[in-house]
Design a protein around this motif. Structure first.
Motif, PDB file in Angstrom:
ATOM      1  N   ALA A 262      -2.543   3.918   6.553  1.00 35.61           N
ATOM      2  CA  ALA A 262      -2.912   3.949   5.135  1.00 35.61           C
ATOM      3  C   ALA A 262      -3.539   2.628   4.711  1.00 35.61           C
ATOM      4  O   ALA A 262      -4.478   2.596   3.907  1.00 35.61           O
ATOM      5  N   THR A 263      -3.046   1.525   5.272  1.00 38.00           N
ATOM      6  CA  THR A 263      -3.609   0.220   4.956  1.00 38.00           C
ATOM      7  C   THR A 263      -4.999   0.069   5.550  1.00 38.00           C
ATOM      8  O   THR A 263      -5.881  -0.563   4.948  1.00 38.00           O
ATOM      9  N   ALA A 264      -5.205   0.662   6.730  1.00 41.43           N
ATOM     10  CA  ALA A 264      -6.552   0.645   7.313  1.00 41.43           C
ATOM     11  C   ALA A 264      -7.544   1.322   6.376  1.00 41.43           C
ATOM     12  O   ALA A 264      -8.662   0.829   6.158  1.00 41.43           O
ATOM     13  N   ASP A 265      -7.148   2.439   5.793  1.00 43.04           N
ATOM     14  CA  ASP A 265      -8.027   3.119   4.831  1.00 43.04           C
ATOM     15  C   ASP A 265      -8.266   2.242   3.593  1.00 43.04           C
ATOM     16  O   ASP A 265      -9.377   2.190   3.066  1.00 43.04           O
ATOM     17  N   TYR A 266      -7.208   1.560   3.148  1.00 45.31           N
ATOM     18  CA  TYR A 266      -7.337   0.651   1.999  1.00 45.31           C
ATOM     19  C   TYR A 266      -8.332  -0.467   2.306  1.00 45.31           C
ATOM     20  O   TYR A 266      -9.205  -0.790   1.476  1.00 45.31           O
TER      21      TYR A 266
ATOM     22  N   VAL B  92       0.844  -1.201   0.000  1.00 42.71           N
ATOM     23  CA  VAL B  92       0.000   0.000   0.000  1.00 42.71           C
ATOM     24  C   VAL B  92       0.874   1.245   0.000  1.00 42.71           C
ATOM     25  O   VAL B  92       0.625   2.215  -0.734  1.00 42.71           O
ATOM     26  N   GLU B  93       1.909   1.226   0.793  1.00 47.19           N
ATOM     27  CA  GLU B  93       2.766   2.407   0.936  1.00 47.19           C
ATOM     28  C   GLU B  93       3.537   2.710  -0.349  1.00 47.19           C
ATOM     29  O   GLU B  93       3.730   3.877  -0.694  1.00 47.19           O
ATOM     30  N   ASP B  94       3.957   1.653  -1.091  1.00 48.14           N
ATOM     31  CA  ASP B  94       4.746   1.943  -2.303  1.00 48.14           C
ATOM     32  C   ASP B  94       3.923   1.851  -3.587  1.00 48.14           C
ATOM     33  O   ASP B  94       4.448   2.034  -4.686  1.00 48.14           O
TER      34      ASP B  94
END
Length: 435
Positions: free
Chosen positions: A82-86, A23-25
């Motif tokens: 950010a992964t939680a939002d994903y 998710v981050e990259d």
């Protein structure tokens, strides 16, 4: 264990740590293909039998993320914000194909293929392997017992030897492989597996005499029942059973002693007493090897417990779930870049890259192609399980049982041997062959 509305946490933590880095990259949205397969069969086995697909699909349909699941993942440091939002927007949008439940498989055969973006495909790994590894191990062991029984019915009786939920899955898998029934009532209720069972030794020990125990069972169920005759002395138990029930008694069960000898003696005694139609069922730590040893005895049916519910020394099918193709996102022209094959080169764990089409000829030859082609005379064997995120109906347990019967019937004599051997598969090279 508390019941969970979602199956998303039936997952290894590293799936989410990998997901967070993606998710981050930004690689989480790259297109990918994953395949589930067994690198090898359990030692000595000549074939594998697929089971579990009918159980897996509902679990995948319930794979979703609510605030409870996301909150736990954050508290466990498994994901980033950010992964939680994903995950709040997550839903499976890809496609899944698989071998029909009840099919044969061999080392390397792609049992199940998942296509979609790498994030959604990756998260399904643990659940897919958990179900397919367990159920296929049980079905493969059960199939060998069915072959050894040579038409005599088998009852699955392993519920007391495994986890209560695994017991239900094991009963379903054994029935698909060809067992006639199960002692597990939940398997009958949930999956339509025929149920069977009469009495244990406690029923006899709870009464002052064996005669009173038999009389109570006959009074409740009539002569269409099975009396357990080995609580004390088998010949005495048989005589008492026939005295109480008469020669119309459906069956006796023997659960101890040298079954080869005892079955012969029991048959002779039953015939002497005029109970020529009374059948003999045996239990007591049976597996495919013992059943084959008993083939010449006058036995009419078998009850198998521990050995079938635990895969007859092989409780897992050894399947893995590997990334075999991935793209690199969007190219300079604004279109997705082509999928490229990827494969492990690790010693003893190498994989074959590329998205494969699995086809078989009528004689059982199996071919994998990388270009989507199907050789003349062959038929692609994967069925659609999910398309564009929508899950499709798959075969019922009864239909999978019919598929398994056809599959086992198609095996040549060499592959049906119970003695230890190597995986038996007829294969051929073909243009575009992945092997």
């Amino acid at each position: 264990m508390a019941q969970m509305a979602s199956t998303a946490l039936l997952t290894d933590m590293y799936e989410f740590t990998m997901l967070s880095a993606m998710v981050e990259d930004g690689t989480v949205h790259h297109q990918a293909v994953f395949e589930a397969f067994a690198r090898r069969l359990p030692e000595g086995r000549r074939f594998g039998l697929v089971a579990g697909l009918g159980r897996l699909v509902p679990l995948l349909e319930d794979f979703r993320f609510g605030e409870e699941e996301i909150g736990f993942l954050l508290s466990a440091s498994a994901i980033t914000e950010a992964t939680a939002d994903y995950l709040r927007q997550w839903r499976f949008t890809g496609s899944i194909t698989a071998l029909p439940e009840g099919s044969l498989y061999w080392p390397g055969t792609p049992l199940l293929t998942v296509r979609g973006n790498v994030g959604e495909c990756m998260l399904l790994e643990t659940l897919i392997l958990s179900v397919l590894n367990h159920d296929s191990a049980i079905a493969s062991a059960a199939a060998r017992m069915v072959i050894a029984a040579n038409g005599r019915p088998l009852i699955e009786m392993g519920s007391r030897r495994v986890h209560e939920e695994a017991a239900v899955a094991a009963a379903r898998a054994a029935w698909i492989a060809g067992f006639a029934s199960t002692s597990n009532l939940a398997a009958g209720h949930l999956h339509g597996v025929p149920v069977a069972g009469t009495a244990a030794h406690a029923a006899t020990l709870a009464r002052p005499t064996e005669r009173e125990a038999f009389a109570a069972q006959i009074a409740s169920y009539g002569t269409a029942t099975t009396l357990l005759v080995d609580t004390y002395d088998i010949p005495t138990g048989i005589r008492t059973a026939i005295e109480v029930a008469g020669p119309e008694l459906a069956a006796i069960r023997i659960d101890s002693g040298d079954l080869l000898v005892m079955a012969g003696e029991a048959r002779a005694l039953l015939d002497e007493l005029g109970a020529t139609g009374t059948k003999i069922t045996v239990t007591s730590d049976l597996d495919e090897y013992v059943i084959e040893h008993l083939a010449g005895a006058p036995i009419d049916g078998y009850g198998v417990g521990t050995r079938v519910a635990t895969g007859s020394d092989h409780p897992t099918a050894g399947m893995v779930y590997k990334l075999v193709a991935v793209n690199d996102g969007i190219g300079e022209d604004g279109a997705p870049t082509p999928l490229r094959p990827v494969a492990k080169a690790s010693a003893d764990k190498a994989s074959v890259g590329g998205s494969k089409t699995v086809s078989r000829f009528p004689d059982g030859r199996e071919v994998w192609t990388l270009d989507g082609s199907v050789p003349p005379g062959a038929v692609p064997v994967h069925i659609d399980v999910a398309r564009d995120g929508a899950f499709l109906p798959v075969a019922s347990a009864a239909e999978a049982r019919e598929e398994a019967a056809r599959s086992l019937e198609s095996l040549p004599a060499q592959a049906r041997r119970i003695s230890s051997g190597t995986a038996f598969r007829i294969s051929e090279k073909h243009e575009g062959d992945a092997r």
